[in-house]
Design a protein around this motif. Structure first.
Motif, PDB file in Angstrom:
ATOM      1  N   LYS A  81      60.813  17.581  28.536  1.00  0.00           N
ATOM      2  CA  LYS A  81      59.701  17.263  29.292  1.00  0.00           C
ATOM      3  C   LYS A  81      59.721  18.068  30.487  1.00  0.00           C
ATOM      4  N   ARG A  82      60.876  17.892  31.322  1.00  0.00           N
ATOM      5  CA  ARG A  82      60.977  18.502  32.541  1.00  0.00           C
ATOM      6  C   ARG A  82      61.091  20.006  32.175  1.00  0.00           C
ATOM      7  N   GLY A  83      61.815  20.553  31.111  1.00  0.00           N
ATOM      8  CA  GLY A  83      61.816  21.859  30.916  1.00  0.00           C
ATOM      9  C   GLY A  83      60.403  22.600  30.714  1.00  0.00           C
ATOM     10  N   ALA A  84      59.650  21.752  30.222  1.00  0.00           N
ATOM     11  CA  ALA A  84      58.298  22.144  29.672  1.00  0.00           C
ATOM     12  C   ALA A  84      57.424  22.270  30.941  1.00  0.00           C
ATOM     13  N   GLN A  85      57.474  21.348  31.718  1.00  0.00           N
ATOM     14  CA  GLN A  85      56.720  21.213  33.230  1.00  0.00           C
ATOM     15  C   GLN A  85      57.283  22.412  33.991  1.00  0.00           C
ATOM     16  N   THR A  86      58.598  22.661  33.942  1.00  0.00           N
ATOM     17  CA  THR A  86      59.274  23.473  34.966  1.00  0.00           C
ATOM     18  C   THR A  86      58.709  25.041  34.731  1.00  0.00           C
ATOM     19  N   ILE A  87      58.553  25.676  33.308  1.00  0.00           N
ATOM     20  CA  ILE A  87      57.992  26.598  32.952  1.00  0.00           C
ATOM     21  C   ILE A  87      56.744  26.718  33.098  1.00  0.00           C
ATOM     22  N   ASP A  88      56.128  25.756  32.815  1.00  0.00           N
ATOM     23  CA  ASP A  88      54.642  25.741  33.026  1.00  0.00           C
ATOM     24  C   ASP A  88      54.118  25.817  34.445  1.00  0.00           C
ATOM     25  N   SER A  89      54.786  25.255  35.530  1.00  0.00           N
ATOM     26  CA  SER A  89      54.567  25.309  36.815  1.00  0.00           C
ATOM     27  C   SER A  89      55.206  26.899  37.334  1.00  0.00           C
ATOM     28  N   LEU A  90      56.163  27.202  37.015  1.00  0.00           N
ATOM     29  CA  LEU A  90      56.551  28.705  37.449  1.00  0.00           C
ATOM     30  C   LEU A  90      55.594  29.602  36.972  1.00  0.00           C
ATOM     31  N   CYS A  91      55.092  29.510  35.835  1.00  0.00           N
ATOM     32  CA  CYS A  91      54.278  30.395  35.248  1.00  0.00           C
ATOM     33  C   CYS A  91      52.824  30.332  35.981  1.00  0.00           C
ATOM     34  N   GLN A  92      52.505  29.236  36.023  1.00  0.00           N
ATOM     35  CA  GLN A  92      51.073  29.273  36.780  1.00  0.00           C
ATOM     36  C   GLN A  92      51.090  29.528  38.139  1.00  0.00           C
ATOM     37  N   LYS A  93      52.234  29.557  38.987  1.00  0.00           N
ATOM     38  CA  LYS A  93      52.423  29.867  40.392  1.00  0.00           C
ATOM     39  C   LYS A  93      52.705  31.472  40.360  1.00  0.00           C
ATOM     40  N   LEU A  94      52.990  32.093  39.447  1.00  0.00           N
ATOM     41  CA  LEU A  94      53.184  33.539  39.145  1.00  0.00           C
ATOM     42  C   LEU A  94      51.904  34.253  39.159  1.00  0.00           C
ATOM     43  N   CYS A  95      51.110  33.428  38.117  1.00  0.00           N
ATOM     44  CA  CYS A  95      49.979  34.134  37.879  1.00  0.00           C
ATOM     45  C   CYS A  95      48.916  33.869  38.815  1.00  0.00           C
ATOM     46  N   LEU A  96      48.745  32.827  39.534  1.00  0.00           N
ATOM     47  CA  LEU A  96      47.478  32.386  40.242  1.00  0.00           C
ATOM     48  C   LEU A  96      47.399  33.606  41.425  1.00  0.00           C
ATOM     49  N   PRO A  97      48.466  34.104  42.192  1.00  0.00           N
ATOM     50  CA  PRO A  97      48.162  35.431  42.971  1.00  0.00           C
ATOM     51  C   PRO A  97      47.515  36.570  42.568  1.00  0.00           C
ATOM     52  N   ASP A 140      43.616  46.654  36.266  1.00  0.00           N
ATOM     53  CA  ASP A 140      43.702  46.358  35.038  1.00  0.00           C
ATOM     54  C   ASP A 140      45.177  46.145  34.504  1.00  0.00           C
ATOM     55  N   ASP A 141      46.337  46.754  35.054  1.00  0.00           N
ATOM     56  CA  ASP A 141      47.374  46.658  34.605  1.00  0.00           C
ATOM     57  C   ASP A 141      47.994  45.116  35.002  1.00  0.00           C
ATOM     58  N   ILE A 142      47.720  44.881  36.316  1.00  0.00           N
ATOM     59  CA  ILE A 142      47.832  43.375  36.789  1.00  0.00           C
ATOM     60  C   ILE A 142      47.347  42.320  36.048  1.00  0.00           C
ATOM     61  N   HIS A 143      46.138  42.729  35.534  1.00  0.00           N
ATOM     62  CA  HIS A 143      45.281  41.550  34.607  1.00  0.00           C
ATOM     63  C   HIS A 143      45.893  41.699  33.351  1.00  0.00           C
ATOM     64  N   GLU A 144      46.301  42.496  32.754  1.00  0.00           N
ATOM     65  CA  GLU A 144      47.148  42.501  31.395  1.00  0.00           C
ATOM     66  C   GLU A 144      48.350  42.017  31.431  1.00  0.00           C
ATOM     67  N   GLY A 145      49.301  42.418  32.521  1.00  0.00           N
ATOM     68  CA  GLY A 145      50.371  41.625  32.870  1.00  0.00           C
ATOM     69  C   GLY A 145      50.234  40.182  33.210  1.00  0.00           C
ATOM     70  N   ARG A 146      49.448  39.666  33.829  1.00  0.00           N
ATOM     71  CA  ARG A 146      49.415  38.435  33.863  1.00  0.00           C
ATOM     72  C   ARG A 146      49.072  37.415  32.508  1.00  0.00           C
ATOM     73  N   LYS A 147      48.235  38.202  31.578  1.00  0.00           N
ATOM     74  CA  LYS A 147      47.961  37.585  30.374  1.00  0.00           C
ATOM     75  C   LYS A 147      49.184  37.533  29.425  1.00  0.00           C
ATOM     76  N   GLU A 148      50.208  38.590  29.736  1.00  0.00           N
ATOM     77  CA  GLU A 148      51.391  38.523  28.880  1.00  0.00           C
ATOM     78  C   GLU A 148      52.212  37.372  29.524  1.00  0.00           C
ATOM     79  N   LEU A 149      52.398  37.122  30.777  1.00  0.00           N
ATOM     80  CA  LEU A 149      53.205  36.152  31.409  1.00  0.00           C
ATOM     81  C   LEU A 149      52.720  34.748  30.811  1.00  0.00           C
ATOM     82  N   LEU A 150      51.517  34.729  30.803  1.00  0.00           N
ATOM     83  CA  LEU A 150      51.008  33.264  30.247  1.00  0.00           C
ATOM     84  C   LEU A 150      51.327  33.018  28.849  1.00  0.00           C
ATOM     85  N   GLN A 151      51.250  34.179  27.964  1.00  0.00           N
ATOM     86  CA  GLN A 151      51.868  33.978  26.618  1.00  0.00           C
ATOM     87  C   GLN A 151      53.154  33.697  26.501  1.00  0.00           C
TER      88      GLN A 151
END
Length: 231
Positions: A81-97, A140-151
């Motif tokens: 649970k901690r691992g999944a929450q850690t990666i989810d939080s890291l991913c969201q904080k990288l993708c939000l800006p 467009d490159d930033i948008h596509e990169g964000r989608k790859e990070l989320l996946q």
């Protein structure tokens, strides 16, 4: 005679009231009318932080926010649970800006004043001739990169949840954090730096306030010296 005078006075009062109503109607501003748009929006674009600062802040905030759930007695499940929450939080904080920046620029393109839009396009064309940077392609490159990070984040979370032991879940989490940071820099650092360079040029373009009087000197020799003298 008195009846005629009364009728005339009544007609005059009716005419005056109609004229007053017309004046009031003309002076009223329609409720759905929009204020005149003005220039200066290019200088209101949000400043961008370098990618390494975004990554460092996301890692630091994730570390401070995500803790073990002590209510879970099973060590493997607690680590998962901690691992999944850690990666989810890291991913969201990288993708939000990334998401906010792309949305801000696209929104400004739609509502920007026509004069400022022309200035922006000329500035972008000038930078494109200079170093090949195109703002639309970078976004467009930033948008596509964000989608790859989320996946990528979803894939690692699934792997962590399928770990057969607490040690394996912990190792997956540590590997996922390293991979996420490396992929973020590989995908985003190039186009993000390009947008930062273009933004510096856009924030320095001249502004004409359409709601203020302006004096334009065109074609005069030594116009700079003349302007310094009169100012």
């Amino acid at each position: 005679g008195n009846s005629n005078n009364k009728k005339n006075s009544q007609k005059q009062s009716i005419n005056k009231s109609n004229e007053n109503n017309q004046i009031i109607t003309q002076n009223k501003t329609p409720p759905n009318s929009k204020p005149k748009s003005n220039t200066g929006r290019l200088r209101l674009l949000p400043p961008l932080q370098p990618t390494n600062e975004i990554l460092s802040r996301a890692q630091r905030q994730t570390y401070n926010e995500i803790k073990d759930d002590t209510s879970i007695a099973n060590i493997r499940r607690r680590t998962q649970k901690r691992g999944a929450q850690t990666i989810d939080s890291l991913c969201q904080k990288l993708c939000l800006p990334l998401k906010n920046t792309v949305q801000t620029y696209r929104r400004e393109f739609r509502i920007m004043h026509p004069f400022e839009k022309v200035v922006m396009e000329l500035t972008i064309q000038s930078r494109q001739k200079k170093d090949g940077l195109t703002l639309y392609k970078l976004l467009d490159d930033i948008h596509e990169g964000r989608k790859e990070l989320l996946q990528l984040g979803k894939d690692w979370i699934s792997k962590i949840k399928c770990a057969e032991s607490a040690r394996e879940a912990y190792e997956c989490t540590e590997e996922a954090k390293e991979v996420m940071g490396r992929v973020f820099l590989d995908l985003i650092e190039g186009p993000w730096s390009g947008v930062m360079e273009l933004q510096k040029s856009l924030r320095n373009v001249p502004i004409v306030r359409l709601d203020c009087p302006a004096v334009v000197l065109v074609g005069a020799p030594n116009v700079g010296e003349f302007w310094r003298w009169i100012s």
